[in-house]
Scaffold this active site. Structure first.
Site, PDB file in Angstrom:
ATOM      1  NE  ARG A  92      -6.717  -3.248   7.332  1.00 50.27           N
ATOM      2  CZ  ARG A  92      -5.396  -3.081   7.394  1.00 50.27           C
ATOM      3  NH1 ARG A  92      -4.760  -2.471   6.429  1.00 50.27           N
ATOM      4  NH2 ARG A  92      -4.710  -3.537   8.428  1.00 50.27           N
ATOM      5  CB  VAL A 151      -2.738   8.647   4.293  1.00 49.67           C
ATOM      6  CG1 VAL A 151      -2.247  10.051   3.977  1.00 49.67           C
ATOM      7  CG2 VAL A 151      -1.698   7.618   3.871  1.00 49.67           C
ATOM      8  CG  ASP A 167       6.167   5.392   6.523  1.00 46.94           C
ATOM      9  OD1 ASP A 167       6.194   6.591   6.216  1.00 46.94           O
ATOM     10  OD2 ASP A 167       6.057   5.010   7.707  1.00 46.94           O
ATOM     11  CG  ASP A 199      -0.310  -0.293   2.540  1.00 39.06           C
ATOM     12  OD1 ASP A 199       0.926  -0.517   2.581  1.00 39.06           O
ATOM     13  OD2 ASP A 199      -1.021  -0.297   3.559  1.00 39.06           O
ATOM     14  CE  LYS A 234       3.080   8.406   5.160  1.00 37.01           C
ATOM     15  NZ  LYS A 234       2.880   8.163   6.616  1.00 37.01           N
TER      16      LYS A 234
HETATM   17  P1  IMP Z   1       7.616   0.906   6.127  1.00 36.29           P
HETATM   18  O1  IMP Z   1       8.214  -0.431   6.476  1.00 36.29           O
HETATM   19  O2  IMP Z   1       7.920   1.966   7.161  1.00 36.29           O
HETATM   20  O3  IMP Z   1       7.910   1.380   4.721  1.00 36.29           O
HETATM   21  O4  IMP Z   1       6.092   0.797   6.346  1.00 36.29           O
HETATM   22  C1  IMP Z   1       5.279   0.112   5.618  1.00 36.29           C
HETATM   23  C2  IMP Z   1       3.997  -0.179   6.347  1.00 36.29           C
HETATM   24  O5  IMP Z   1       3.652   0.760   7.385  1.00 36.29           O
HETATM   25  C3  IMP Z   1       2.920  -0.066   5.310  1.00 36.29           C
HETATM   26  O6  IMP Z   1       2.766  -1.297   4.657  1.00 36.29           O
HETATM   27  C4  IMP Z   1       1.735   0.333   6.129  1.00 36.29           C
HETATM   28  O7  IMP Z   1       1.089  -0.813   6.623  1.00 36.29           O
HETATM   29  C5  IMP Z   1       2.281   1.105   7.300  1.00 36.29           C
HETATM   30  N1  IMP Z   1       2.150   2.566   7.091  1.00 36.29           N
HETATM   31  C6  IMP Z   1       3.136   3.448   6.830  1.00 36.29           C
HETATM   32  N2  IMP Z   1       2.655   4.699   6.686  1.00 36.29           N
HETATM   33  C7  IMP Z   1       1.315   4.602   6.843  1.00 36.29           C
HETATM   34  C8  IMP Z   1       0.248   5.570   6.795  1.00 36.29           C
HETATM   35  O8  IMP Z   1       0.407   6.774   6.570  1.00 36.29           O
HETATM   36  N3  IMP Z   1      -0.992   5.064   7.011  1.00 36.29           N
HETATM   37  C9  IMP Z   1      -1.251   3.755   7.263  1.00 36.29           C
HETATM   38  N4  IMP Z   1      -0.284   2.824   7.297  1.00 36.29           N
HETATM   39  C10 IMP Z   1       0.994   3.246   7.107  1.00 36.29           C
HETATM   40 MG    MG Z   2       0.929  -2.635   5.488  1.00 33.32          MG
END
Ligand code: IMP
Ligand code: MG
Length: 187
Positions: free
Chosen positions: A172, A160, A110, A107, A138
């Site tokens: 969701r 978000v 981040d 999705d 992001k």
């Molecule tokens: P990462 O490992 O930090 O890149 O995070 C990935 C996971 O964090 C995504 O698959 C989302 O499930 C969750 N996540 C990160 N940012 C958001 C947000 O703004 N809203 C909801 N879920 C988020």
């Molecule tokens: Mg996720």
């Protein structure tokens, strides 16, 4: 009774970042690009659920290449809207990725930790190629160097929800991507 215009939780949004119509148009364009890039390849799509569920469902229906679908579940410990610690794979895939062209779908990109970890794991299992596709990026939050091959929308550094993305497993089902009002995540 839910409003005919959408779920009542739409009222919890401070503002909408991406409308349903914009999501639909962008997914059609991503699908067309994937159809070109994978025109002569048998593809294995791996969705990171739950977040990628709705995006993947809509994206797959734009794709013309022969493909198979599998899912995996990754989880990080969360405090409020922030993931802390390293992501863990908590539910493994069923299909064998060895020798396969894998498209990982999530999705949102981040910190990058989830996709970096999962892409590394799939490569280590002997996939022929691994590319990544995310609905949202992001960039400002990146903690490890990682870029997706296909990106729906770059968004600002705000938490978000909607269209698969949750806060505490809620929201969701919203048809758009929006920013929660602070009172709903205790911010
Ligand atoms: P990462 O490992 O930090 O890149 O995070 C990935 C996971 O964090 C995504 O698959 C989302 O499930 C969750 N996540 C990160 N940012 C958001 C947000 O703004 N809203 C909801 N879920 C988020
Ligand atoms: Mg996720």
């Amino acid at each position: 009774m839910p409003s005919p215009k959408g779920p009542p939780e739409l009222k919890h949004l401070d503002h909408v970042l991406v409308t349903p119509a914009a999501i639909k148009r962008r997914i059609a364009a991503l699908g067309a690009q994937l159809n070109r890039d994978y025109a002569h390849k048998d593809l294995m799509v791996v969705a990171i659920v739950n977040g990628a569920l709705i995006f993947t469902a809509d994206l797959l229906r734009q794709m013309r290449s022969p493909l198979r679908l599998d899912c995996l579940r990754a989880s990080s410990y969360h405090t409020g809207t922030r993931a802390v610690g390293e992501p863990r794979i908590v539910d493994q895939m069923k299909l064998d990725v060895k020798g396969q062209h894998v498209l990982l779908v999530d999705d949102i990109l981040d910190t990058g930790k989830t996709l970096a970890a999962v892409a590394g794991l799939i490569k280590a299992k002997g996939a022929a190629s691994v590319r990544t596709c995310v609905l949202l990026d992001k960039k400002a939050r990146r903690a490890v160097p990682f870029e997706a091959d296909y990106v729906g929308f770059e968004i600002p550094n705000e938490f978000v929800v909607g269209y698969g993305l949750d806060f505490n497993e809620r929201y969701r089902n919203l048809p758009c991507i929006g920013v929660l009002r602070p009172k709903y995540y205790g911010g």
